[in-house]
Design a protein around this motif. Sequence first.
Motif, mmCIF file in Angstrom:
data_model
loop_
_atom_site.group_PDB
_atom_site.id
_atom_site.type_symbol
_atom_site.label_atom_id
_atom_site.label_comp_id
_atom_site.label_asym_id
_atom_site.label_seq_id
_atom_site.Cartn_x
_atom_site.Cartn_y
_atom_site.Cartn_z
ATOM 1 N N TRP A 1 -6.414 -54.004 -9.852
ATOM 2 C CA TRP A 1 -6.003 -53.243 -8.689
ATOM 3 C C TRP A 1 -7.280 -52.758 -8.021
ATOM 4 O O TRP A 1 -8.223 -52.348 -8.707
ATOM 5 C CB TRP A 1 -5.184 -52.008 -9.070
ATOM 6 C CG TRP A 1 -3.839 -52.268 -9.629
ATOM 7 C CD1 TRP A 1 -2.649 -52.258 -8.957
ATOM 8 C CD2 TRP A 1 -3.503 -52.519 -10.996
ATOM 9 N NE1 TRP A 1 -1.620 -52.495 -9.822
ATOM 10 C CE2 TRP A 1 -2.119 -52.666 -11.086
ATOM 11 C CE3 TRP A 1 -4.262 -52.653 -12.170
ATOM 12 C CZ2 TRP A 1 -1.456 -52.923 -12.274
ATOM 13 C CZ3 TRP A 1 -3.609 -52.915 -13.360
ATOM 14 C CH2 TRP A 1 -2.231 -53.049 -13.397
ATOM 15 N N ARG A 2 -7.305 -52.772 -6.707
ATOM 16 C CA ARG A 2 -8.453 -52.260 -5.959
ATOM 17 C C ARG A 2 -7.941 -51.216 -4.979
ATOM 18 O O ARG A 2 -7.115 -51.516 -4.137
ATOM 19 C CB ARG A 2 -9.172 -53.395 -5.240
ATOM 20 C CG ARG A 2 -9.891 -54.326 -6.204
ATOM 21 C CD ARG A 2 -10.410 -55.585 -5.510
ATOM 22 N NE ARG A 2 -11.095 -56.463 -6.433
ATOM 23 C CZ ARG A 2 -10.493 -57.309 -7.270
ATOM 24 N NH1 ARG A 2 -9.174 -57.375 -7.309
ATOM 25 N NH2 ARG A 2 -11.199 -58.069 -8.085
ATOM 26 N N VAL A 3 -8.449 -50.003 -5.143
ATOM 27 C CA VAL A 3 -8.022 -48.888 -4.300
ATOM 28 C C VAL A 3 -9.220 -48.470 -3.457
ATOM 29 O O VAL A 3 -10.253 -48.063 -3.998
ATOM 30 C CB VAL A 3 -7.542 -47.693 -5.156
ATOM 31 C CG1 VAL A 3 -7.167 -46.520 -4.275
ATOM 32 C CG2 VAL A 3 -6.384 -48.112 -6.056
ATOM 33 N N LYS A 4 -9.089 -48.586 -2.139
ATOM 34 C CA LYS A 4 -10.186 -48.158 -1.262
ATOM 35 C C LYS A 4 -10.375 -46.655 -1.395
ATOM 36 O O LYS A 4 -9.416 -45.887 -1.282
ATOM 37 C CB LYS A 4 -9.895 -48.534 0.176
ATOM 38 C CG LYS A 4 -9.991 -50.021 0.414
ATOM 39 C CD LYS A 4 -9.905 -50.330 1.896
ATOM 40 C CE LYS A 4 -10.123 -51.805 2.069
ATOM 41 N NZ LYS A 4 -11.010 -52.093 3.153
ATOM 42 N N LEU A 5 -11.607 -46.259 -1.652
ATOM 43 C CA LEU A 5 -11.901 -44.840 -1.888
ATOM 44 C C LEU A 5 -11.543 -43.967 -0.691
ATOM 45 O O LEU A 5 -11.052 -42.852 -0.863
ATOM 46 C CB LEU A 5 -13.375 -44.663 -2.256
ATOM 47 C CG LEU A 5 -13.804 -45.292 -3.583
ATOM 48 C CD1 LEU A 5 -15.304 -45.139 -3.783
ATOM 49 C CD2 LEU A 5 -13.035 -44.702 -4.743
ATOM 50 N N ASP A 6 -11.758 -44.481 0.513
ATOM 51 C CA ASP A 6 -11.473 -43.650 1.687
ATOM 52 C C ASP A 6 -9.970 -43.480 1.952
ATOM 53 O O ASP A 6 -9.579 -42.704 2.810
ATOM 54 C CB ASP A 6 -12.194 -44.174 2.921
ATOM 55 C CG ASP A 6 -11.809 -45.596 3.294
ATOM 56 O OD1 ASP A 6 -11.082 -46.256 2.527
ATOM 57 O OD2 ASP A 6 -12.244 -46.053 4.366
ATOM 58 N N LEU A 7 -9.114 -44.185 1.202
ATOM 59 C CA LEU A 7 -7.667 -44.021 1.350
ATOM 60 C C LEU A 7 -7.074 -43.036 0.334
ATOM 61 O O LEU A 7 -5.905 -42.679 0.417
ATOM 62 C CB LEU A 7 -6.958 -45.372 1.199
ATOM 63 C CG LEU A 7 -7.230 -46.412 2.286
ATOM 64 C CD1 LEU A 7 -6.466 -47.692 1.981
ATOM 65 C CD2 LEU A 7 -6.867 -45.875 3.656
ATOM 66 N N ILE A 8 -7.888 -42.595 -0.625
ATOM 67 C CA ILE A 8 -7.387 -41.671 -1.649
ATOM 68 C C ILE A 8 -7.110 -40.308 -1.025
ATOM 69 O O ILE A 8 -7.966 -39.727 -0.373
ATOM 70 C CB ILE A 8 -8.377 -41.550 -2.825
ATOM 71 C CG1 ILE A 8 -8.472 -42.892 -3.554
ATOM 72 C CG2 ILE A 8 -7.943 -40.441 -3.785
ATOM 73 C CD1 ILE A 8 -9.497 -42.931 -4.669
ATOM 74 N N GLU A 9 -5.888 -39.837 -1.216
ATOM 75 C CA GLU A 9 -5.454 -38.547 -0.673
ATOM 76 C C GLU A 9 -5.477 -37.442 -1.720
ATOM 77 O O GLU A 9 -5.791 -36.299 -1.416
ATOM 78 C CB GLU A 9 -4.029 -38.665 -0.104
ATOM 79 C CG GLU A 9 -3.923 -39.559 1.105
ATOM 80 C CD GLU A 9 -4.656 -38.998 2.305
ATOM 81 O OE1 GLU A 9 -4.664 -37.763 2.483
ATOM 82 O OE2 GLU A 9 -5.241 -39.802 3.048
ATOM 83 N N TYR B 1 -2.630 -42.662 -2.705
ATOM 84 C CA TYR B 1 -3.507 -43.196 -1.665
ATOM 85 C C TYR B 1 -2.698 -43.896 -0.586
ATOM 86 O O TYR B 1 -1.576 -44.339 -0.824
ATOM 87 C CB TYR B 1 -4.553 -44.157 -2.264
ATOM 88 C CG TYR B 1 -3.983 -45.371 -2.951
ATOM 89 C CD1 TYR B 1 -3.883 -46.593 -2.276
ATOM 90 C CD2 TYR B 1 -3.562 -45.318 -4.269
ATOM 91 C CE1 TYR B 1 -3.369 -47.706 -2.916
ATOM 92 C CE2 TYR B 1 -3.054 -46.423 -4.911
ATOM 93 C CZ TYR B 1 -2.959 -47.620 -4.224
ATOM 94 O OH TYR B 1 -2.449 -48.726 -4.855
ATOM 95 N N GLY B 2 -3.272 -43.952 0.608
ATOM 96 C CA GLY B 2 -2.627 -44.603 1.737
ATOM 97 C C GLY B 2 -2.400 -46.070 1.449
ATOM 98 O O GLY B 2 -3.209 -46.721 0.801
ATOM 99 N N GLY B 3 -1.291 -46.602 1.897
ATOM 100 C CA GLY B 3 -0.974 -48.000 1.670
ATOM 101 C C GLY B 3 -0.142 -48.219 0.421
ATOM 102 O O GLY B 3 0.206 -49.342 0.092
ATOM 103 N N SER B 4 0.198 -47.138 -0.298
ATOM 104 C CA SER B 4 1.001 -47.268 -1.508
ATOM 105 C C SER B 4 2.033 -46.145 -1.539
ATOM 106 O O SER B 4 1.692 -44.981 -1.387
ATOM 107 C CB SER B 4 0.115 -47.177 -2.751
ATOM 108 O OG SER B 4 0.908 -47.123 -3.912
ATOM 109 N N ARG B 5 3.282 -46.515 -1.771
ATOM 110 C CA ARG B 5 4.334 -45.503 -1.888
ATOM 111 C C ARG B 5 4.233 -44.757 -3.207
ATOM 112 O O ARG B 5 4.462 -43.570 -3.285
ATOM 113 C CB ARG B 5 5.726 -46.152 -1.834
ATOM 114 C CG ARG B 5 6.180 -46.579 -0.490
ATOM 115 C CD ARG B 5 7.591 -47.158 -0.500
ATOM 116 N NE ARG B 5 7.904 -47.868 -1.731
ATOM 117 C CZ ARG B 5 9.008 -47.680 -2.445
ATOM 118 N NH1 ARG B 5 9.904 -46.832 -2.055
ATOM 119 N NH2 ARG B 5 9.231 -48.362 -3.542
ATOM 120 N N MET B 6 3.902 -45.486 -4.287
ATOM 121 C CA MET B 6 3.917 -44.917 -5.630
ATOM 122 C C MET B 6 2.551 -44.434 -6.112
ATOM 123 O O MET B 6 2.482 -43.608 -7.002
ATOM 124 C CB MET B 6 4.419 -45.967 -6.628
ATOM 125 C CG MET B 6 5.803 -46.504 -6.329
ATOM 126 S SD MET B 6 7.098 -45.352 -6.711
ATOM 127 C CE MET B 6 7.035 -45.363 -8.480
#
Length: 155
Positions: free
Chosen positions: A85-93, A116-121
């Motif tokens: 899984w790759r989670v963009k750091l700037d999308l982490i809420e 994070y943005g782009g993920s419901r769960m």
Amino acid sequence: MAYQGGATVYPSKRDAWVMWLLWASVIGMMAAAIAVWVDPAPLGFRVGISALLAGTAVLVVWLVYSTSYSFGRDKLVVRAGPIRWRVKLDLIEEVRPTRNPLSSPALSLDRLHIRYGGSRMGIMISPENKAVFLQDLAVRVDGLEFEGDRVVRRR
């Protein structure tokens, strides 16, 4: 925490009961694969079932010993066996502690839930040292700051 190729790698924390359960399943699958060979079933069936059981056991072992979390230049990379899984750091809420038992790339119930943005769960992980992981995350991402035992995006 380990260093691989210049990146900091955070291995998953492993609860003893989870490890016992996973190893019991591996031993059970291998025993069943061996037991299939003494059955008078056709050779093709025995080979197929044994290969399926042994392959599943190998996958479980791979998941157990490869589950880790690392930071790339602009993303968090979560590894569990063949899955990434790759989670963009700037999308982490928000990153907050949880004990949610839902399936996730975590070998402990002592988890962090990353929203994070782009993920419901979002995604749940279980780094061995949550405090150091959260510190590293807060340092890497502009706009994230501590609020009690969690990290949240500044509004």
